[in-house]
Design a protein around this motif. Sequence first.
Motif, mmCIF file in Angstrom:
data_model
loop_
_atom_site.group_PDB
_atom_site.id
_atom_site.type_symbol
_atom_site.label_atom_id
_atom_site.label_comp_id
_atom_site.label_asym_id
_atom_site.label_seq_id
_atom_site.Cartn_x
_atom_site.Cartn_y
_atom_site.Cartn_z
ATOM 1 N N ALA A 54 32.407 29.411 35.326
ATOM 2 C CA ALA A 54 33.721 30.434 35.673
ATOM 3 C C ALA A 54 34.751 30.069 34.831
ATOM 4 O O ALA A 54 35.821 30.755 35.284
ATOM 5 N N ALA A 115 29.076 42.645 48.375
ATOM 6 C CA ALA A 115 29.454 42.236 47.217
ATOM 7 C C ALA A 115 28.960 43.373 46.114
ATOM 8 O O ALA A 115 29.715 43.367 45.093
ATOM 9 N N TRP A 121 34.059 45.042 41.132
ATOM 10 C CA TRP A 121 33.463 43.669 41.209
ATOM 11 C C TRP A 121 32.218 43.349 40.409
ATOM 12 O O TRP A 121 31.573 42.484 39.719
ATOM 13 N N GLY A 124 31.088 43.605 34.861
ATOM 14 C CA GLY A 124 31.721 42.439 34.478
ATOM 15 C C GLY A 124 32.976 42.655 33.701
ATOM 16 O O GLY A 124 33.633 43.566 33.627
ATOM 17 N N HIS A 125 33.408 41.657 32.923
ATOM 18 C CA HIS A 125 34.724 41.762 32.041
ATOM 19 C C HIS A 125 34.159 42.559 31.165
ATOM 20 O O HIS A 125 33.227 42.742 30.399
ATOM 21 N N PRO B 6 26.179 41.943 31.888
ATOM 22 C CA PRO B 6 27.171 40.878 31.721
ATOM 23 C C PRO B 6 27.355 40.318 33.454
ATOM 24 O O PRO B 6 27.243 41.050 34.338
ATOM 25 N N VAL B 7 27.412 38.821 33.382
ATOM 26 C CA VAL B 7 27.654 38.262 34.690
ATOM 27 C C VAL B 7 28.845 38.944 35.152
ATOM 28 O O VAL B 7 30.046 38.636 34.459
ATOM 29 N N SER B 8 28.813 39.152 36.560
ATOM 30 C CA SER B 8 30.130 39.717 36.914
ATOM 31 C C SER B 8 30.520 38.975 38.235
ATOM 32 O O SER B 8 29.755 38.090 38.616
ATOM 33 N N VAL B 9 31.379 39.282 38.999
ATOM 34 C CA VAL B 9 32.060 38.737 40.274
ATOM 35 C C VAL B 9 30.845 38.834 41.162
ATOM 36 O O VAL B 9 30.525 37.813 42.023
ATOM 37 N N SER B 10 30.192 40.163 41.144
ATOM 38 C CA SER B 10 29.342 40.439 42.248
ATOM 39 C C SER B 10 28.199 39.216 42.090
ATOM 40 O O SER B 10 27.751 38.834 43.289
ATOM 41 N N PHE B 54 36.943 34.937 41.934
ATOM 42 C CA PHE B 54 37.818 35.961 41.955
ATOM 43 C C PHE B 54 38.986 35.649 40.999
ATOM 44 O O PHE B 54 39.700 36.413 40.455
ATOM 45 N N SER B 56 38.741 33.796 38.118
ATOM 46 C CA SER B 56 38.129 33.446 36.944
ATOM 47 C C SER B 56 38.387 34.864 35.884
ATOM 48 O O SER B 56 38.370 35.952 36.156
ATOM 49 N N LYS B 57 39.079 34.276 34.710
ATOM 50 C CA LYS B 57 39.588 35.311 33.786
ATOM 51 C C LYS B 57 38.079 35.859 33.012
ATOM 52 O O LYS B 57 38.339 36.806 32.393
ATOM 53 N N TYR B 58 37.197 35.017 33.023
ATOM 54 C CA TYR B 58 36.046 35.294 32.274
ATOM 55 C C TYR B 58 35.146 36.328 32.986
ATOM 56 O O TYR B 58 34.365 37.281 32.432
ATOM 57 N N LEU B 59 35.541 36.989 34.210
ATOM 58 C CA LEU B 59 34.711 37.696 35.028
ATOM 59 C C LEU B 59 35.205 39.253 35.361
ATOM 60 O O LEU B 59 34.658 40.192 35.205
ATOM 61 N N ARG B 60 36.525 39.090 35.142
ATOM 62 C CA ARG B 60 37.469 40.320 35.444
ATOM 63 C C ARG B 60 38.570 40.575 34.643
ATOM 64 O O ARG B 60 39.205 39.521 34.357
ATOM 65 N N ALA B 61 38.866 41.393 34.202
ATOM 66 C CA ALA B 61 40.131 41.766 33.437
ATOM 67 C C ALA B 61 41.219 41.360 34.244
ATOM 68 O O ALA B 61 42.251 40.744 33.813
#
Lengths: 205, 110, 450
Positions: A54, A115, A121, A124-125, B6-10, B54, B56-61
Amino acid sequence: MLLAAFDWHALFFTFFALLTCGFAVAVLFSNNIVHMAFYLILSLGASAGLFFLAGAEFVGAMQLMIYVGGTLVLLIFGVMLTAQSRFISMETRSGEWVMAIIVGGSLLFLLATAALRVEDWRSGHPNPAKVGLAESKTTTQIGMGFTGVRVDKLDPDVVGSPLVPGMSGYLLPFVIVSVHLLVVLVGAAYMARTKRRATSTGAAA
Amino acid sequence: MIGISPVSVSHYLLVGAVLFVTGAVCMATKRNALGVLMGVELVLNGANLNFVAFGSKYLRAESLGLDGQLIALFVIVLAAAEAAVALAIALNFYNNHATIDVDQANELKG
Amino acid sequence: MAEFFHTTCHLPAPLAYLLAAIIACVLIIHVVAVGALIFIWLERKVSGRIQDRLGPTRVGGAFGWLQTLADGIKLIAKEDITPKDADAMLFKLAPYVGFAASYCAYIALPFSDGWVAQHMNTAVFFILAVLGIEVFSPILAGYSSGSKWSLFGAMREAAQVVSYEVPLGMCVVVPCMICGTLNLVTIGNMQAGSFTNWLAFNDPFTFIIACVYFTCATASVNRAPFDLAEAESELVAGFHTEYSGLRWSFFFMAEYGSMFLVSGLAAILFFGGWHGPIPIAEPIAGVLVVVVEPLVNIGRYLLGFIARDIGKVTDGAVAIQIANLMGCLNFLLKGTIGVTVMMWVRWTLPRLRIDQVMTTCLKYCVPIAAFGFVGALFWQVFEVPTLNDLPSPIGINRSVAHESWVVEADREREIRAQAVTPSPADLPGESVGSFDSAAVDSLVMKGGAR
């Protein structure tokens, strides 16, 4: 091409997530206290891997150092001090298991739906490739944050941008935590020491 | 397959939820005091994972930013303090009662 | 390296990363395994000479070069026994835990400028953390053996390692504080130039800290005179009493691996890393380039059918790689010297008692480390001239580097500006796969290191 579309983040995330969850469940279902401690080490170590993924390198290293290298060694020390054969493996009653599975399962269901519900959430980015490599260079910022200045909130495009509300760091909590830690360690050492009661027989309790 | 989305916060939250629930159930079912302590560690670690995800800048803008990592560090430090005290209590209990079974710690029961 | 495979050899990105990772893994495992082979032979020779013996002389010529190999074959052939009272799963896993931890720490250890398996901003911290994990190997081994000697050894080991992590951490913090970074590549490069620039000679306090670091490192890798966990005069063989064969040898691979690791860390943190005492690498590299350059050109011609773009390698790159190679040899030499000193200490000093071990840590090492830490801090704050300032500095002036986090912040600003316009090389896997790029580090370094 199959290989080109490969998502390394997803691969490593799946790997570490499975390790973390799998060993956490193993902690739950193991009856042997020493095996539990070993599974806990692996679970927490794998979650340090998730922290690295992360982008929280410092927190990941901290997790390995303090949690795995410090707290768990302490825990295993406690296990070894109390490891008499009758305490190593203590069965949980099956009625308790049923209750625990029901309550735990419903709690897990609740948390999982929570979640997965939030759209923000779940997505993703939008463009992970655009996130700079420098985003994981947070060590200095964390240090400055603990000493009271949030350099990460400075406007990167303005040299000498002014301080605004919300930029004060965590100096006071940091000091409180450090004093708290000291007090706790002294207290723990006081509590755990062998007490020698001056009884008439002179027996040490 | 996860590789497609993509891997997300969820996803992180799900792992955190599993850790939290196993920890909570562990606290409830284990009879060994140190097993209860391990449950607490799992719970705290699950919470930590959420904070980091929450932040992490890689997971959410629009992420929580550095606060997530800072709070996670506080949690780690406090967990160490908590473990030290809990272990001291457990050892004291063991010294005085010659058992580590939490079910037998019922002296204060009315 | 992944970039090289990707851009120069036209491999697809995942394959390039995989190839680079495999090469890094194989190289590191050779450092650990071959290192153990050499160091065990060296230990026998050193101990023999100290005790006025010859040491091994038969296997593999007059110096017994192949003695360790013969030992290894003997160990492989031995029966692998698990005692009846042992906890079989933990008993079998314990040696691998230690070896894995020792091996894992090498991920972040640079062997030369940029020659590191994974660039990490928190490399120092990571190595310390993983070294701390290594303690689980003796603890689990001792507990699961089902023997009281093993359990005593494990308890001693746990108490000792946890105690010695405190002064060790305090010592490691000092070079990080002076350099303003936790990145080992940066710390190493800041000591470029002559030996006066090495952090151990920065001020008297850092020299004290370097000595304390070495003491604590010896204790934390469980070497004599601190090897209470395997004290053969008291505990049979401590935590590995019940082990035999290959599993037993894994403990020793881990031990020699971490010995070299802490020595290498000492070399980077205090003794200039891959920089020699006198800056002669660049002129020598300049001479060597004249010899090597034609060979590289021939190689390019021969390899042309595989990868047409190898010709793109810039001419300066050859000189840099030669300098790096010499730096790597330099670093290995320094690490080996550290390991040899540990052996020298082992065969010279008698083993301490367990209470003396604890006294050494808590009553001597911790206060001395704290004193040195505060002293070095004041030395930095009041900008007292360092040894490097007295003669005209040959290398870089480290006072520039004190503000390295500011430099990094500037770099971040530039990178953020670049990230707005992604280059074609930006691929999905790249953004997370490599947190830290060699480019960022080398640019931070360009403050004057080379």
